[in-house]
Design an enzyme around this catalytic site. Structure first.
Site, PDB file in Angstrom:
ATOM      1  CG  ASP A   1       0.385  -4.846  -0.715  1.00 43.28           C
ATOM      2  OD1 ASP A   1      -0.586  -5.320  -0.104  1.00 43.28           O
ATOM      3  OD2 ASP A   1       1.111  -3.940  -0.263  1.00 43.28           O
TER       4      ASP A   1
ATOM      5  CD  GLU B   1      -4.719  -4.842  -0.561  1.00 35.56           C
ATOM      6  OE1 GLU B   1      -5.178  -4.797   0.581  1.00 35.56           O
ATOM      7  OE2 GLU B   1      -3.567  -4.463  -0.828  1.00 35.56           O
TER       8      GLU B   1
END
Ligand code: CA
Length: 540
Positions: free
Chosen positions: A233, A274
């Site tokens: 993330d 990401e």
């Protein structure tokens, strides 16, 4: 930026790591324990997978408390992939990305309080072990969200660190006087840095103890729990450098080390990142830091073209992707849990079918956001793009009160209904995933764009050794007549090819490749509005 250099650097690092290990172990271990440098394949297993992003809280509730859980997901594995390639009433996905499953005080889980425990509402670690076992038995690999950038404000580490005299103080980023910028948050003992919110203090990776702890976390999930990789993330924010809050050299360096660390534990683990940025920024991470990263620009362009009926956006962006990334090393998607749902940006199910066809016949590793396959809708705030899955006319997600209301069309739009309707979006997705699973040209083939004399008609050849598939879509809502798709040259052998449409099994007109492997091909007199063909070329 020269792509091979990063790969070469990674290879060199891998080789060095191997040599160092070999050197150490030569004196410490028996000869049969000497490791060799890891092979780096051009394509990884992720290029043969179709992934499905699951928000566990909203997928299926097994115990009636209104919150989806791991046991609920286990109950629905047959919907995702029943493990039998011969059946066609499952979706056929072969990878799951679980949004955060670790203990967290928030509904979304992106602020962790215990990196070693599945959150109570979702179940426990044994449930997750059982999920992984049952998923693997069906040919589904599982990757989990790993939130490295920050913890929850409520994490015991941060609670300790609030005390300026604590040994944990240096695990987070502090200032005595309030620095410039809104990302510094006040506390009794000073200001801490929290990029995303005051509830998410950034970890201080300048402190080797933090890296060491996160390596321990990583080893736990890869080794003890047996996950097949991570979705990292917000990875561009790991290190700050004064006013520079993303893509710093220190972040890149840290990720290289982390990547090697993961691959030493499990060479098959996939590291998906990401990096919510432009293509030029994203590619800097690919190879040696991440295996693949999400291609945000292509996602937007695909939706844009499906809506406008004009191919320019997607055609240009797909070409840029091909020119920018190592072959196939990017993750495709239409929308994720941070964006308005694809179906809410598309105007109808026909556009949704087109977008799905493009995504699932493009190179890269495709990710489908849960519910996308039935056209679930939702626009921000975030809770509304993460609503309960619509299983049946009564919702069917829970026997209790769902943690969040279904989207308003749940009585008409659901898995049960779309399973029955042969022309549904769900059955289109099932067919596309099956085709991708069956045809290596769609997964690993070269991508060769075709010239088209009809402006809204977009065509490309996917070519892998002897397998050749043409994808041709009429993006427009108007019929197109007499369209010819052309290619000047390719590796196709000279001769005639019988052509079979793979979605409908209809025989199409024969394609003749000239001595350069080029062709001018008119598959049919007319393309119906938004008609799509996936054509297998069959030589003799
Ligand atoms: Ca539950």
């Amino acid at each position: 930026m020269i792509k091979p250099s990063r790969i070469e650097r990674a290879l060199t690092l891998l080789a060095l790591a191997g040599l160092l290990l070999a050197a150490c172990q030569a004196t410490m271990s028996p000869p049969d324990a000497v490791p060799t440098a890891l092979p780096v394949a051009e394509y990884g297993w992720w290029n043969d997978a179709v992934f499905y992003e699951v928000f566990v809280r909203s997928f299926y509730d097994s115990d009636g408390d209104g919150v989806g859980d791991i046991n609920g997901l286990i109950k629905k594995l047959d919907y995702l992939n029943d493990g039998d390639p011969a059946t066609n009433d499952d979706l056929g996905v072969t990878g799951l990305w679980l949004m955060p499953v670790m203990q967290s005080p928030s509904y979304h889980g992106y602020d962790v309080v215990d990196y070693y425990q599945v959150g109570d509402e979702y179940g426990d670690n044994d449930d997750l072990l059982r999920l992984i076992e049952q998923a693997h038995a069906r040919g589904i690999r599982i990757i989990i969200d790993l939130v490295l950038n920050h913890t929850s404000r409520q994490h015991p580490w941060f609670q300790e660190a609030l005390d300026p005299g604590s040994e944990r103080r240096d695990w987070y980023i502090w200032a005595n006087e309030q620095p410039e910028g809104e990302r510094w948050r006040e506390s009794a003992g000073g200001y801490y840095y929290g990029y995303f919110s005051d509830q998410m203090p950034d970890l201080n990776y300048e402190n080797p103890a933090v890296t060491e702890e996160m390596q321990k976390v990583t080893r736990f999930w890869l080794k003890d729990m047996g996950v097949d990789g991570f979705r990292l993330d917000a990875i561009k924010h790991l290190f700050e450098d004064g006013p520079v809050l993303e893509h710093t050299p220190a972040t890149h360096a840290w990720l290289q080390e982390f990547y090697l660390f993961c691959k030493e534990i499990n060479p098959d683990a996939v590291i998906v990142g990401e990096v919510w940025s432009t293509m030029d920024d994203v590619v800097e991470y690919v190879g040696g830091e991440l295996d693949i990263a999400f291609e945000f620009e292509l996602a937007n362009a695909t939706l844009e073209s499906a809506v406008s009926g004009r191919k320019a956006s997607v055609e240009r962006k797909q070409q840029a992707v091909i020119d920018t990334y190592p072959p196939g090393q990017f993750a495709t998607f239409l929308a994720n849990h941070d964006q308005n749902r694809a179906r809410s940006r598309l105007l109808d199910d026909e556009q949704a079918k087109l977008a799905a066809t493009l995504q699932l016949t493009f190179p890269g590793a495709p990710f489908i956001y849960y519910g996308e396959e039935i056209g679930m809708q939702g626009a921000k705030p975030d809770e509304n793009i993460r609503r309960p899955m619509q299983w049946g006319p009564d919702g069917g997600f829970t026997t209790g009160e769902p943690w969040r209301l279904y989207y308003e069309d749940y009585q008409e739009r659901h898995v049960a209904g779309q399973s029955e309707a042969t022309d549904s979006l769900l059955n289109h997705y099932r067919a596309l995933v099956r085709l991708r699973n069956e045809h290596i040209a769609l997964r690993q083939g070269d991508f060769i764009p075709l010239e088209s004399d009809c402006r809204p008609v977009y065509g490309y050849l996917r070519r892998h050794q002897d397998e050749n598939i043409l994808v041709i879509v009429n993006l427009a809502a108007q019929e197109q007549t007499g369209c010819t798709l052309s290619l000047a040259a390719s590796g196709l052998a000279h001769g005639d090819y019988a052509v079979r449409e793979l979605l409908t099994s209809v025989e199409m007109s024969t394609l003749t490749a000239n001595e350069n492997g080029g062709f001018d091909y008119t598959p049919s007199e007319a393309f119906a509005p938004r008609e799509e063909y996936i054509l297998l070329l069959m030589g003799d």
